[in-house]
Design a protein around this motif. Structure first.
Motif, mmCIF file in Angstrom:
data_model
loop_
_atom_site.group_PDB
_atom_site.id
_atom_site.type_symbol
_atom_site.label_atom_id
_atom_site.label_comp_id
_atom_site.label_asym_id
_atom_site.label_seq_id
_atom_site.Cartn_x
_atom_site.Cartn_y
_atom_site.Cartn_z
ATOM 1 N N ILE A 77 9.523 -8.164 -9.138
ATOM 2 C CA ILE A 77 10.640 -8.284 -10.072
ATOM 3 C C ILE A 77 11.216 -9.690 -9.958
ATOM 4 O O ILE A 77 11.537 -10.140 -8.855
ATOM 5 C CB ILE A 77 11.727 -7.233 -9.780
ATOM 6 N N GLY A 78 11.314 -10.377 -11.065
ATOM 7 C CA GLY A 78 11.850 -11.735 -11.045
ATOM 8 C C GLY A 78 11.018 -12.683 -10.219
ATOM 9 O O GLY A 78 11.540 -13.640 -9.648
ATOM 10 N N GLY A 79 9.717 -12.415 -10.126
ATOM 11 C CA GLY A 79 8.826 -13.265 -9.350
ATOM 12 C C GLY A 79 8.859 -13.018 -7.857
ATOM 13 O O GLY A 79 8.198 -13.719 -7.091
ATOM 14 N N LYS A 80 9.609 -12.017 -7.402
ATOM 15 C CA LYS A 80 9.744 -11.722 -5.973
ATOM 16 C C LYS A 80 9.289 -10.301 -5.689
ATOM 17 O O LYS A 80 9.621 -9.373 -6.428
ATOM 18 C CB LYS A 80 11.206 -11.894 -5.538
ATOM 19 N N ARG A 81 8.501 -10.130 -4.619
ATOM 20 C CA ARG A 81 8.082 -8.791 -4.222
ATOM 21 C C ARG A 81 9.195 -8.120 -3.421
ATOM 22 O O ARG A 81 9.679 -8.651 -2.416
ATOM 23 C CB ARG A 81 6.798 -8.861 -3.398
ATOM 24 N N LEU A 82 9.613 -6.963 -3.892
ATOM 25 C CA LEU A 82 10.660 -6.184 -3.248
ATOM 26 C C LEU A 82 10.013 -4.987 -2.559
ATOM 27 O O LEU A 82 9.375 -4.157 -3.223
ATOM 28 C CB LEU A 82 11.691 -5.730 -4.280
ATOM 29 N N PHE A 83 10.182 -4.893 -1.248
ATOM 30 C CA PHE A 83 9.439 -3.931 -0.433
ATOM 31 C C PHE A 83 10.263 -2.689 -0.110
ATOM 32 O O PHE A 83 11.435 -2.787 0.245
ATOM 33 C CB PHE A 83 8.992 -4.582 0.876
ATOM 34 N N ILE A 84 9.609 -1.527 -0.217
ATOM 35 C CA ILE A 84 10.166 -0.290 0.315
ATOM 36 C C ILE A 84 9.135 0.280 1.281
ATOM 37 O O ILE A 84 7.933 0.092 1.099
ATOM 38 C CB ILE A 84 10.522 0.725 -0.792
ATOM 39 N N ASN A 85 9.596 0.946 2.328
ATOM 40 C CA ASN A 85 8.646 1.447 3.323
ATOM 41 C C ASN A 85 8.356 2.925 3.128
ATOM 42 O O ASN A 85 8.918 3.574 2.248
ATOM 43 C CB ASN A 85 9.134 1.147 4.743
ATOM 44 N N ARG A 86 7.460 3.446 3.977
ATOM 45 C CA ARG A 86 7.026 4.834 3.788
ATOM 46 C C ARG A 86 8.169 5.827 3.966
ATOM 47 O O ARG A 86 8.135 6.937 3.418
ATOM 48 C CB ARG A 86 5.863 5.166 4.727
ATOM 49 N N ASN A 87 9.204 5.436 4.718
ATOM 50 C CA ASN A 87 10.358 6.332 4.857
ATOM 51 C C ASN A 87 11.237 6.338 3.615
ATOM 52 O O ASN A 87 12.144 7.167 3.495
ATOM 53 C CB ASN A 87 11.193 5.927 6.068
ATOM 54 N N ASN A 88 10.994 5.389 2.691
ATOM 55 C CA ASN A 88 11.675 5.380 1.403
ATOM 56 C C ASN A 88 10.869 6.124 0.340
ATOM 57 O O ASN A 88 11.406 6.943 -0.396
ATOM 58 C CB ASN A 88 11.918 3.942 0.925
ATOM 59 N N TYR A 89 9.568 5.831 0.269
ATOM 60 C CA TYR A 89 8.769 6.396 -0.830
ATOM 61 C C TYR A 89 8.174 7.766 -0.503
ATOM 62 O O TYR A 89 7.597 8.425 -1.365
ATOM 63 C CB TYR A 89 7.689 5.418 -1.293
ATOM 64 N N ALA A 90 8.300 8.203 0.758
ATOM 65 C CA ALA A 90 7.868 9.547 1.148
ATOM 66 C C ALA A 90 8.940 10.153 2.036
ATOM 67 O O ALA A 90 9.740 9.431 2.635
ATOM 68 C CB ALA A 90 6.526 9.489 1.874
#
Length: 297
Positions: A227-240
């Protein structure tokens, strides 16, 4: 209706990005790791309500004593007759417009921090002090680095932005190319995307929506959104997530959910916002923007 948020002045202005500004803070509670809510007061004298600060909606709703039927759950209801400032017409000012006009905030922004639950709860449990919504400023203790800002798409009436790519670990997934669109929605638990695109992410993850909890730690450590040229990270405890059902059985599932809207539009809900500190900036009402930075756990 005149709206008063239960704002608390910060004890230390030095923790904010700008000193000596009017900032209001509402503490958030996490209900069952499904939704975040906080307290507001409505009318004069104030009537208190617990509400979801929902950036996916353009309206302010509270239950009314005028509702003719009984509801499944008991909730506080607004009594118009008990309010000296109530009047039944449309076109009232928004909460944010009221805060600006009454000089309760100096900057036309609000920022949201949602903490990631370290221990998964059963449905119905809640966690106190699970985050904050800050009206009028940013708390530097809530994020790391600098925010990347992207414009809100005009003409939509919602906090909608463009997104360019999604990665599972270091591998790009063939979705959102050359771009797709996303609502940043604090009132939604999961991350929703078009059915075929979510399926491609499942394939990269090597799992389905519901999976064996023994496989949880084998999931890729990170998913990222460009987003906006920047990678924004979420970890496995966020997406699962791992949770306990009503029969005390352990369950595991992904917070990446298919949407059948028929459009190439995503919803970035709580699963995204718990990892990403988010700023909603309307300093220029004609050109609002949203800022994203890594959230402090």
């Amino acid at each position: 209706t005149i709206i008063f948020c239960a704002l608390q002045k910060s004890d230390s202005s030095a923790s904010f990005t700008t000193k000596n500004i009017n900032v209001g803070v509402v503490s958030l509670r996490n209900f069952g790791d499904l939704i975040f809510y906080g307290e507001v007061s409505v009318g004069t004298p104030p009537q208190k309500f617990n509400v979801v600060f929902d950036t996916g909606s353009s309206n302010f709703w509270v239950p009314s004593t005028r509702w003719p039927t009984k509801t499944m759950f008991r909730h506080q209801k607004f009594n118009a007759k008990a309010s000296k400032t109530y009047f039944p017409i449309a076109g009232t000012k928004t909460v944010l417009e009221n805060l600006v006009e009454k000089n309760l905030i100096s900057q036309r922004i609000f920022s949201i921090r949602m903490k990631t639950s370290r221990k998964r709860k059963r449905a119905g449990d809640e966690v106190q002090n699970a985050g904050q919504i800050t009206f009028g400023g940013l708390n530097k203790r809530h994020f790391r680095g600098e925010h990347v800002y992207v414009p809100v798409l005009s003409g939509t009436g919602f906090w909608k932005i463009s997104m360019s790519q999604i990665y599972v670990g270091a591998h790009a997934v063939d979705v959102c190319i050359p771009q797709c669109f996303a609502f940043v929605d604090s009132g939604t638990t999961d991350i929703y995307g078009p059915k075929e695109q979510i399926k491609k992410i499942y394939e990269k993850l090597g799992t389905e929506k519901v999976f064996a909890c023994s496989e949880f730690k084998k999931l890729p450590a990170m998913i990222s959104f460009l987003i906006g040229g920047k990678r924004l990270f979420i970890n496995r405890n966020n997406y699962a997530y791992e949770y306990t059902d009503t029969k005390d059985a352990k369950r595991c599932a992904l917070r990446l959910v298919t949407s059948d809207t028929g459009t190439d539009t995503w919803i970035l809900g709580m699963a995204f916002m718990q990892a990403i500190h988010t700023v909603f900036d309307f300093q220029d009402f004609n050109r609002p923007k949203i800022g994203f930075a890594e959230a402090v756990p």
